[in-house]
Design a protein around this motif. Structure first.
Motif, PDB file in Angstrom:
ATOM      1  N   ALA A 103      39.485  31.022  36.746  1.00 41.32           N
ATOM      2  CA  ALA A 103      38.361  31.782  36.177  1.00 41.32           C
ATOM      3  C   ALA A 103      37.027  31.173  36.570  1.00 41.32           C
ATOM      4  N   SER A 104      36.774  31.089  37.862  1.00 44.01           N
ATOM      5  CA  SER A 104      35.494  30.565  38.325  1.00 44.01           C
ATOM      6  C   SER A 104      34.606  31.719  38.780  1.00 44.01           C
ATOM      7  N   ASP A 105      33.302  31.505  38.727  1.00 46.68           N
ATOM      8  CA  ASP A 105      32.366  32.534  39.160  1.00 46.68           C
ATOM      9  C   ASP A 105      32.541  32.857  40.628  1.00 46.68           C
ATOM     10  N   ASP A 106      32.916  31.874  41.414  1.00 45.34           N
ATOM     11  CA  ASP A 106      33.091  32.095  42.853  1.00 45.34           C
ATOM     12  C   ASP A 106      34.259  33.050  43.117  1.00 45.34           C
ATOM     13  N   VAL A 107      35.354  32.850  42.381  1.00 47.61           N
ATOM     14  CA  VAL A 107      36.526  33.720  42.559  1.00 47.61           C
ATOM     15  C   VAL A 107      36.172  35.154  42.161  1.00 47.61           C
ATOM     16  N   ILE A 108      35.501  35.314  41.028  1.00 49.63           N
ATOM     17  CA  ILE A 108      35.119  36.655  40.562  1.00 49.63           C
ATOM     18  C   ILE A 108      34.184  37.318  41.565  1.00 49.63           C
ATOM     19  N   LYS A 113      36.784  36.889  32.551  1.00 46.01           N
ATOM     20  CA  LYS A 113      36.922  35.428  32.475  1.00 46.01           C
ATOM     21  C   LYS A 113      37.307  35.071  31.041  1.00 46.01           C
ATOM     22  N   GLY A 114      38.492  34.533  30.887  1.00 45.41           N
ATOM     23  CA  GLY A 114      38.978  34.176  29.565  1.00 45.41           C
ATOM     24  C   GLY A 114      38.842  32.685  29.276  1.00 45.41           C
ATOM     25  N   PRO A 115      39.297  32.244  28.099  1.00 43.46           N
ATOM     26  CA  PRO A 115      39.232  30.815  27.750  1.00 43.46           C
ATOM     27  C   PRO A 115      40.213  29.997  28.579  1.00 43.46           C
ATOM     28  N   ASP A 116      39.996  28.722  28.649  1.00 47.44           N
ATOM     29  CA  ASP A 116      40.886  27.790  29.354  1.00 47.44           C
ATOM     30  C   ASP A 116      41.046  28.168  30.827  1.00 47.44           C
ATOM     31  N   SER A 117      39.953  28.658  31.423  1.00 49.76           N
ATOM     32  CA  SER A 117      39.936  28.994  32.859  1.00 49.76           C
ATOM     33  C   SER A 117      40.998  30.022  33.241  1.00 49.76           C
ATOM     34  N   ILE A 118      41.280  30.929  32.314  1.00 45.02           N
ATOM     35  CA  ILE A 118      42.231  32.017  32.610  1.00 45.02           C
ATOM     36  C   ILE A 118      41.445  33.225  33.100  1.00 45.02           C
TER      37      ILE A 118
END
Length: 560
Positions: free
Chosen positions: A178-183, A499-504
């Motif tokens: 769940a990173s901004d780069d991936v999104i 983007k969820g909690p715990d980088s999900i």
């Protein structure tokens, strides 16, 4: 109307199944479903599922039902099929009343057919009501579903609750991605696939081909226009399809023109193929006789003067002179006259002589116009001799209680009642003359009427057509086909990224059809971001079921 308040605080209209803000389920029925199958109308409240109290609500709910619409169409198709059992009134002989024709030709079935209006199916009041009911059903069903769909699609939120995403058929939770780069890379990949991408607070909504959702409603618009065009055919002046039988030398008013236009048959021509003209027709000519090569009516078109008396033929102005042939019509003022039929050698006039029975010498000759006989008129012969026509029976069918009868006004089998005046018999002698009959009903006569030849003429059958609804029908058909193309070749595709909690990273997708196309379409975008393609839970469920069946069958074989 009461409101349904979601946990997120959004107020939804009564009857909604999904919250329009976050996508949470609002009803127990929707909550029990593992996947959202209410996405056709985005879970929005429909009027037919909300209001039930007034008579208007009940009418609306009745016509909004798809089952009702399908039933009405089925009944209409069945009625149309029944209407083909016997010929329509347009195709039966025009010289016989329809009520008599159907009963005499088809018995009790024909009488029922006529009484129920199947003889003029498309003009019957109940068929028009069926067409109107179908149109009403299409309009109400479209509004009942189209308005909520429009509101839902217009107010789509980018951010959706986890439960909404998990209930989509295509859904995957990526842990640690769940990173901004991936999104951003997923969004970039979807843009390359011509998706419209919206991003808010780390959430992403990508949408493509939303317009395809309106394909069925465009179909409905086309159908409604088509039905309107069909119903306008029964409005006077919009549609004319009549047969005009006109004899050589005759001038008649043209049906549908309100006696404004008249047509004169200036001559009829029939050309036939002769043996040797073409090998194609030689065998047919030998087997069936003459084959028409060309038949045409030399027609003169007249227009009545504005100040002339309606129906009068005294003040007519020639407008056109045209040879009407098959596929070569005469056209004028939105009308067209087509050559469609003909009758050769129709009886026109009959010639007679008044003869002395003893000597056989004629004392005079006269002619009876079979279409305009001088009934109760006198035909003057030599001095002291005359013949009075006291009765005319154009289609003589026999005697009833001593009185001659006629089946129709057409001269198919003419018969006459004459009174012969001579110097010897100033009060006259009565003679009844028909084809191969010469009767003396009041006793022997000194004089008799003898047949002396006939005159015939040809009869031309023209179809008079005027159709101001054709462009409406064509427009409705074109719009309908446009809707079919939109609905058949495009589909509405959406992808939600959260983007969820715990980088999900949550990813979900939905389409109104063609799930394989959606998966194939979005796969490159996820590969571009370094992620696997989102899973199709329907396929997983089917594969698990297949594996379970294979395992059970294998266990059964081992047991045996």
């Amino acid at each position: 109307m009461s409101k349904i308040i979601c946990q997120c605080g959004h107020e939804n209209p009564e009857g909604s199944e999904l919250c329009q803000a976050c996508g949470r389920t609002l009803t127990e029925a929707a909550a029990k479903r593992k996947t959202h199958d209410v996405m056709r109308y985005e879970g929005m409240a429909r009027r037919s599922q909300t209001y039930h109290s007034s008579i208007i609500d009940k009418i609306w709910n009745f016509f909004s039902s798809v089952k009702v619409g399908v039933t009405l169409i089925f009944i209409t198709l069945v009625a149309s099929a029944i209407g083909t059992i016997f010929p329509q009134e347009f195709f039966i002989p025009q010289n016989i009343p329809a009520v008599e024709y159907y009963e005499s030709r088809y018995g009790i079935a024909g009488k029922i057919y006529y009484v129920l209006g199947f003889h003029d199916l498309y003009g019957s009041w109940w068929f028009m009501l069926l067409v109107a009911a179908i149109g009403t059903s299409i309009i109400i069903a479209s509004l009942d579903r189209g308005i909520p769909l429009y509101k839902a699609l217009k107010k789509q939120r980018v951010e959706r609750h986890d439960s909404f995403l998990k209930r989509q058929r295509i859904y995957t939770a990526y842990e640690g991605n769940a990173s901004d780069d991936v999104i951003e890379r997923i969004g970039e990949g979807l843009r390359k696939r011509r998706y419209k991408v919206k991003a808010e607070n780390g959430h992403l909504l990508a949408e493509k081909n939303r317009f395809s959702r309106w394909g069925p409603y465009i179909n409905h618009v086309g159908l409604i226009i088509f039905l309107i065009g069909a119903m306008l055919r029964f409005v006077p002046g919009m549609y004319v399809d009549e047969i005009l039988w006109i004899r050589e030398g005759e001038t008649r008013s043209i049906p549908g023109t309100e006696q404004e236009y008249f047509l004169k048959n200036d001559g009829f021509t029939l050309e036939t193929y002769q043996e040797g003209d073409s090998e194609v027709f030689d065998q047919t000519i030998q087997r069936t006789g003459a084959i028409a090569k060309n038949f045409q009516t030399d027609a003169i078109l007249y227009k009545r003067d504005e100040n002339a008396v309606a129906g009068s033929q005294d003040e007519l102005t020639e407008v056109d002179h045209h040879a009407i042939q098959v596929n070569v019509p005469m056209k004028f003022d939105q009308f067209a006259l087509y050559q469609t039929d003909y009758i050769e050698n129709e009886l026109y006039k009959m010639n007679f002589t008044m003869d002395n029975k003893e000597t056989g010498e004629p004392v005079g000759a006269f002619t009876v116009d079979l279409f305009n006989p001088e009934t109760s008129g006198v035909y003057e012969l030599e001095e002291g001799y005359s013949v009075e026509l006291t009765g005319y029976y154009p289609d003589f069918s026999g005697f009833e209680d001593g009185e001659p009868q006629s089946d129709s006004p057409l001269p198919n089998n003419p018969a006459f009642l004459f009174n012969m005046v001579s110097p010897e018999h100033p009060d006259g002698e009565v003679a009844f003359v028909a084809i191969q009959q010469n009767l003396e009903p009041l006793g022997p006569n000194e004089y008799e009427i003898s047949f002396n030849g006939i005159e015939t003429r040809d009869l031309s059958g023209l179809t008079v057509r005027k159709d101001l609804t054709l462009w409406i029908l064509a427009l409705g058909g074109a719009i309908f086909m446009f809707g079919v193309v939109i609905g058949a070749y495009w589909n509405h595709r959406r992808v939600w990224i959260k983007k969820g909690p715990d980088s999900i990273l949550y990813a979900a997708g939905h389409t109104n059809k063609n799930w394989y196309g959606l998966k194939k379409d979005i796969a490159p975008a996820f590969e571009y971001a370094g992620l696997d393609q989102p899973m199709d839970h329907q396929e997983l469920k089917e594969s698990d079921s297949s594996a379970k069946e294979e395992e059970e069958s294998g266990t059964t074989r081992q047991h045996k």
